[in-house]
Design a protein around this motif. Structure first.
Motif, PDB file in Angstrom:
ATOM      1  N   SER A  14     -69.428 -28.230  64.819  1.00  9.96           N
ATOM      2  CA  SER A  14     -69.314 -27.400  63.632  1.00  9.96           C
ATOM      3  C   SER A  14     -70.671 -27.274  62.939  1.00  9.96           C
ATOM      4  O   SER A  14     -71.066 -26.192  62.522  1.00  9.96           O
ATOM      5  N   LYS A  15     -71.383 -28.393  62.821  1.00  4.68           N
ATOM      6  CA  LYS A  15     -72.719 -28.355  62.220  1.00  4.68           C
ATOM      7  C   LYS A  15     -73.667 -27.523  63.067  1.00  4.68           C
ATOM      8  O   LYS A  15     -74.470 -26.753  62.553  1.00  4.68           O
ATOM      9  N   ARG A  16     -73.564 -27.676  64.384  1.00  2.00           N
ATOM     10  CA  ARG A  16     -74.429 -26.911  65.277  1.00  2.00           C
ATOM     11  C   ARG A  16     -74.117 -25.421  65.177  1.00  2.00           C
ATOM     12  O   ARG A  16     -75.026 -24.596  65.150  1.00  2.00           O
ATOM     13  N   ALA A  17     -72.850 -25.075  65.124  1.00  2.00           N
ATOM     14  CA  ALA A  17     -72.465 -23.668  65.005  1.00  2.00           C
ATOM     15  C   ALA A  17     -72.975 -23.079  63.697  1.00  2.00           C
ATOM     16  O   ALA A  17     -73.470 -21.940  63.671  1.00  2.00           O
ATOM     17  N   LYS A  18     -72.885 -23.853  62.627  1.00  2.00           N
ATOM     18  CA  LYS A  18     -73.395 -23.384  61.333  1.00  2.00           C
ATOM     19  C   LYS A  18     -74.908 -23.191  61.384  1.00  2.00           C
ATOM     20  O   LYS A  18     -75.434 -22.200  60.864  1.00  2.00           O
ATOM     21  N   ALA A  19     -75.614 -24.117  62.006  1.00  2.00           N
ATOM     22  CA  ALA A  19     -77.068 -24.001  62.123  1.00  2.00           C
ATOM     23  C   ALA A  19     -77.448 -22.776  62.955  1.00  2.00           C
ATOM     24  O   ALA A  19     -78.390 -22.054  62.613  1.00  2.00           O
ATOM     25  N   GLU A  20     -76.727 -22.545  64.042  1.00  5.46           N
ATOM     26  CA  GLU A  20     -76.994 -21.362  64.865  1.00  5.46           C
ATOM     27  C   GLU A  20     -76.735 -20.088  64.077  1.00  5.46           C
ATOM     28  O   GLU A  20     -77.509 -19.126  64.160  1.00  5.46           O
ATOM     29  N   THR A  21     -75.667 -20.060  63.316  1.00  5.61           N
ATOM     30  CA  THR A  21     -75.349 -18.886  62.507  1.00  5.61           C
ATOM     31  C   THR A  21     -76.433 -18.638  61.469  1.00  5.61           C
ATOM     32  O   THR A  21     -76.869 -17.499  61.273  1.00  5.61           O
ATOM     33  N   VAL A  22     -76.885 -19.689  60.806  1.00  5.11           N
ATOM     34  CA  VAL A  22     -77.954 -19.553  59.813  1.00  5.11           C
ATOM     35  C   VAL A  22     -79.224 -19.031  60.474  1.00  5.11           C
ATOM     36  O   VAL A  22     -79.898 -18.147  59.935  1.00  5.11           O
ATOM     37  N   ALA A  23     -79.552 -19.531  61.653  1.00  2.24           N
ATOM     38  CA  ALA A  23     -80.751 -19.085  62.364  1.00  2.24           C
ATOM     39  C   ALA A  23     -80.634 -17.609  62.745  1.00  2.24           C
ATOM     40  O   ALA A  23     -81.588 -16.841  62.570  1.00  2.24           O
ATOM     41  N   ILE A  24     -79.482 -17.199  63.232  1.00  2.00           N
ATOM     42  CA  ILE A  24     -79.287 -15.800  63.625  1.00  2.00           C
ATOM     43  C   ILE A  24     -79.373 -14.891  62.409  1.00  2.00           C
ATOM     44  O   ILE A  24     -80.008 -13.824  62.458  1.00  2.00           O
ATOM     45  N   VAL A  25     -78.770 -15.290  61.311  1.00  2.00           N
ATOM     46  CA  VAL A  25     -78.826 -14.483  60.088  1.00  2.00           C
ATOM     47  C   VAL A  25     -80.260 -14.400  59.566  1.00  2.00           C
ATOM     48  O   VAL A  25     -80.713 -13.339  59.131  1.00  2.00           O
ATOM     49  N   ALA A  26     -81.005 -15.501  59.635  1.00  2.00           N
ATOM     50  CA  ALA A  26     -82.400 -15.499  59.177  1.00  2.00           C
ATOM     51  C   ALA A  26     -83.255 -14.579  60.042  1.00  2.00           C
ATOM     52  O   ALA A  26     -84.067 -13.805  59.513  1.00  2.00           O
ATOM     53  N   VAL A  27     -83.075 -14.639  61.351  1.00  2.00           N
ATOM     54  CA  VAL A  27     -83.831 -13.755  62.248  1.00  2.00           C
ATOM     55  C   VAL A  27     -83.458 -12.299  61.983  1.00  2.00           C
ATOM     56  O   VAL A  27     -84.314 -11.414  61.957  1.00  2.00           O
ATOM     57  N   PHE A  28     -82.172 -12.034  61.745  1.00  2.00           N
ATOM     58  CA  PHE A  28     -81.762 -10.660  61.454  1.00  2.00           C
ATOM     59  C   PHE A  28     -82.356 -10.185  60.137  1.00  2.00           C
ATOM     60  O   PHE A  28     -82.757  -9.028  60.026  1.00  2.00           O
ATOM     61  N   ALA A  29     -82.431 -11.053  59.140  1.00  2.00           N
ATOM     62  CA  ALA A  29     -83.034 -10.668  57.858  1.00  2.00           C
ATOM     63  C   ALA A  29     -84.500 -10.289  58.046  1.00  2.00           C
ATOM     64  O   ALA A  29     -84.973  -9.301  57.470  1.00  2.00           O
ATOM     65  N   LEU A  30     -85.216 -11.050  58.861  1.00  2.00           N
ATOM     66  CA  LEU A  30     -86.622 -10.706  59.163  1.00  2.00           C
ATOM     67  C   LEU A  30     -86.700  -9.371  59.896  1.00  2.00           C
ATOM     68  O   LEU A  30     -87.567  -8.549  59.607  1.00  2.00           O
ATOM     69  N   TYR A  31     -85.798  -9.156  60.854  1.00  2.00           N
ATOM     70  CA  TYR A  31     -85.750  -7.893  61.585  1.00  2.00           C
ATOM     71  C   TYR A  31     -85.468  -6.729  60.634  1.00  2.00           C
ATOM     72  O   TYR A  31     -86.124  -5.692  60.702  1.00  2.00           O
ATOM     73  N   ALA A  32     -84.509  -6.905  59.724  1.00  2.00           N
ATOM     74  CA  ALA A  32     -84.162  -5.844  58.780  1.00  2.00           C
ATOM     75  C   ALA A  32     -85.346  -5.520  57.866  1.00  2.00           C
ATOM     76  O   ALA A  32     -85.629  -4.349  57.592  1.00  2.00           O
ATOM     77  N   ALA A  33     -86.053  -6.550  57.410  1.00  2.00           N
ATOM     78  CA  ALA A  33     -87.239  -6.327  56.574  1.00  2.00           C
ATOM     79  C   ALA A  33     -88.312  -5.574  57.346  1.00  2.00           C
ATOM     80  O   ALA A  33     -88.935  -4.644  56.824  1.00  2.00           O
TER      81      ALA A  33
END
Length: 145
Positions: free
Chosen positions: A21-40
């Motif tokens: 569960s912690k790993r899945a949350k960390a992966e989700t946070v990483a994907i969202v962060a990368v997408f935010a950089l991509y969107a910017a």
């Protein structure tokens, strides 16, 4: 003779559903962060890289600008055509990947519709604020990506 319960260890506490569960949350946070950089990056490239009012053109004829690139024989037009066609495809690949990841059970046509909607919105904003050429070919190429 009864079976005695096994004593819980630290290793037992760190494995199992809690860790995944912690790993899945960390992966989700990483994907969202990368997408935010991509969107910017996408916003900077498509809307904020030119001065407002610097360019305003609208093309609603499919494949017209691609044909112009293909038929142009001026110096440097081949490089510009390649950059435009390939660039429009490449910059929207991450959006399609992210949209399909976000909506894993969505049909492919819904993902394509989401990407097309974003692309049309970008072209409308570019046309309204005169910060780029609004072109149906860009929407087509973005959807290919």
């Amino acid at each position: 003779m009864g079976v005695q319960p096994k004593a819980a260890t630290v290793a037992d506490d760190l494995s199992g559903p809690r860790l995944s569960s912690k790993r899945a949350k960390a992966e989700t946070v990483a994907i969202v962060a990368v997408f935010a950089l991509y969107a910017a990056f996408l916003l900077k490239l498509l809307l904020f890289s030119r001065a407002p009012g610097s360019e305003r053109s609208i093309n609603l004829v499919p494949f017209a600008s691609i044909a112009d690139y293909a038929l142009s024989h001026s110096p440097g037009s081949g490089r510009m055509a390649f950059a435009n066609v390939v660039g429009n495809i490449l910059i929207f690949i991450p959006l399609g990947v992210y949209a399909s990841w976000l909506r894993q059970r969505a049909a492919a046509w819904r993902t394509m519709l989401a990407v097309a909607s974003v692309s049309v919105a970008v072209e409308i904003v570019q046309g309204v604020f005169a910060v780029g050429a609004s072109d149906i070919d860009d929407v087509i190429l973005n959807c290919v990506g």
